[in-house]
Design a protein around this motif. Structure first.
Motif, PDB file in Angstrom:
ATOM      1  N   ASP A 147       0.835  -1.210   0.000  1.00 25.36           N
ATOM      2  CA  ASP A 147       0.000   0.000   0.000  1.00 25.36           C
ATOM      3  C   ASP A 147       0.867   1.256   0.000  1.00 25.36           C
ATOM      4  O   ASP A 147       0.544   2.250  -0.685  1.00 25.36           O
ATOM      5  CB  ASP A 147      -0.919  -0.005   1.228  1.00 25.36           C
ATOM      6  CG  ASP A 147      -1.960  -1.121   1.162  1.00 25.36           C
ATOM      7  OD1 ASP A 147      -2.169  -1.666   0.050  1.00 25.36           O
ATOM      8  OD2 ASP A 147      -2.543  -1.446   2.208  1.00 25.36           O
ATOM      9  N   TYR A 148       1.948   1.220   0.763  1.00 26.69           N
ATOM     10  CA  TYR A 148       2.840   2.380   0.810  1.00 26.69           C
ATOM     11  C   TYR A 148       3.442   2.660  -0.563  1.00 26.69           C
ATOM     12  O   TYR A 148       3.472   3.808  -1.025  1.00 26.69           O
ATOM     13  CB  TYR A 148       3.930   2.146   1.844  1.00 26.69           C
ATOM     14  CG  TYR A 148       5.133   3.041   1.683  1.00 26.69           C
ATOM     15  CD1 TYR A 148       5.079   4.397   2.011  1.00 26.69           C
ATOM     16  CD2 TYR A 148       6.336   2.521   1.185  1.00 26.69           C
ATOM     17  CE1 TYR A 148       6.186   5.212   1.846  1.00 26.69           C
ATOM     18  CE2 TYR A 148       7.440   3.335   1.028  1.00 26.69           C
ATOM     19  CZ  TYR A 148       7.370   4.678   1.364  1.00 26.69           C
ATOM     20  OH  TYR A 148       8.459   5.484   1.191  1.00 26.69           O
ATOM     21  N   ASP A 177       0.671   3.959  -2.870  1.00 25.80           N
ATOM     22  CA  ASP A 177       0.299   5.337  -2.538  1.00 25.80           C
ATOM     23  C   ASP A 177       1.426   6.306  -2.899  1.00 25.80           C
ATOM     24  O   ASP A 177       1.165   7.434  -3.355  1.00 25.80           O
ATOM     25  CB  ASP A 177      -0.032   5.451  -1.046  1.00 25.80           C
ATOM     26  CG  ASP A 177      -1.331   4.734  -0.694  1.00 25.80           C
ATOM     27  OD1 ASP A 177      -2.088   4.392  -1.629  1.00 25.80           O
ATOM     28  OD2 ASP A 177      -1.569   4.507   0.504  1.00 25.80           O
ATOM     29  N   ALA A 182       1.089   9.318  -5.416  1.00 26.76           N
ATOM     30  CA  ALA A 182       1.348  10.674  -4.937  1.00 26.76           C
ATOM     31  C   ALA A 182       2.428  11.355  -5.774  1.00 26.76           C
ATOM     32  O   ALA A 182       2.350  12.560  -6.054  1.00 26.76           O
ATOM     33  CB  ALA A 182       1.759  10.633  -3.461  1.00 26.76           C
ATOM     34  N   LEU A 185       3.711   9.890   3.756  1.00 27.85           N
ATOM     35  CA  LEU A 185       3.149   8.561   3.504  1.00 27.85           C
ATOM     36  C   LEU A 185       3.816   7.502   4.368  1.00 27.85           C
ATOM     37  O   LEU A 185       3.170   6.565   4.842  1.00 27.85           O
ATOM     38  CB  LEU A 185       3.295   8.203   2.025  1.00 27.85           C
ATOM     39  CG  LEU A 185       2.419   9.016   1.063  1.00 27.85           C
ATOM     40  CD1 LEU A 185       2.726   8.647  -0.379  1.00 27.85           C
ATOM     41  CD2 LEU A 185       0.938   8.759   1.356  1.00 27.85           C
ATOM     42  N   HIS A 195       1.774   5.055   6.940  1.00 23.77           N
ATOM     43  CA  HIS A 195       1.791   3.595   6.841  1.00 23.77           C
ATOM     44  C   HIS A 195       2.515   2.946   8.020  1.00 23.77           C
ATOM     45  O   HIS A 195       2.224   1.784   8.354  1.00 23.77           O
ATOM     46  CB  HIS A 195       2.422   3.180   5.515  1.00 23.77           C
ATOM     47  CG  HIS A 195       1.524   3.461   4.335  1.00 23.77           C
ATOM     48  ND1 HIS A 195       0.431   2.685   4.051  1.00 23.77           N
ATOM     49  CD2 HIS A 195       1.535   4.446   3.398  1.00 23.77           C
ATOM     50  CE1 HIS A 195      -0.182   3.153   2.964  1.00 23.77           C
ATOM     51  NE2 HIS A 195       0.477   4.232   2.554  1.00 23.77           N
TER      52      HIS A 195
END
Length: 208
Positions: A115-116, A119, A123, A183, A187
């Motif tokens: 997910d990191y 994202d 971003a 981020l 996370h």
């Protein structure tokens, strides 16, 4: 002879008989020795039977005690075996639980990293678009499309670090670092929440 005189007659007869027997024994001392030996033999015979009965009782009591000891020893060995088996099973469950917690943590960590990275890539794409809009023609009047909100354009700045001035400026490298750190923090908080949610006391076969 009346009935009232019979007890006196019997007692007198027995007394005379005992006196006669005493005189007869006294006449020859060997007779006393023989009588003593006979009485001793009878006493020893009776004592032997009593000793035999007592020995039999002791043997029975010892056999009963031995049987109880064997039963208690068997129960003790059974208990020792149960304790040993329980310790082995507890160690196995502990290892299985450790493996389960580690697997859940690895799965959560993999999801957090995925997910990191997703994202961060999204971003950075948004940041690149925002930076291009802020430095290209018409940067002062950036308009969105399809009603999607957009970030305001950035003034054109040379490469380098933030410097003091009437208005703070931010270059692309710094904006990327801020985005990455933000981020990463989000996370990390997610990873911490996932780790705290893992039930370390649950049995390995229970549903998660």
């Amino acid at each position: 002879m009346s009935l009232a005189l019979w007890p006196r007659f019997i007692v007198g007869f027995i007394g005379e008989l005992l006196l006669a027997l005493g005189r007869w024994l006294i006449e020859r001392p060997v007779r006393l020795v023989i009588l003593a030996l006979l009485l001793s033999s009878v006493w020893l015979w009776i004592g032997r039977d009593r000793a035999r009965d007592l020995a039999a009782d002791r043997r029975d009591q010892a056999a009963a005690w031995h049987a109880k000891f064997d039963a208690q020893k068997a129960e003790m060995l059974k208990l020792v075996g149960q304790v040993r088996a329980a310790r082995i099973e507890a160690a196995r469950l502990d290892q299985a639980n450790i493996a389960r917690v580690q697997a859940e943590w690895d799965e959560d960590q993999s999801e957090v990293i995925h997910d990191y990275q997703a994202d961060l890539a999204a971003a950075r794409d948004d940041l690149a678009i925002w930076m291009r809009r802020g430095t290209g023609p018409g940067a002062t009047s950036v308009a969105g499309s399809g009603g999607k909100p957009v970030l305001p354009g950035l003034p054109a700045v040379p490469g380098g670090t933030v410097r003091a001035g009437p208005t703070a400026t931010l270059d692309e490298a710094e904006a990327d670092a801020v985005t990455d750190n933000t981020l990463r923090l989000e996370h990390l908080i997610d990873a911490w929440s996932r780790a705290a949610a893992i039930d370390t006391s649950r049995a390995p076969n229970d549903a998660r």
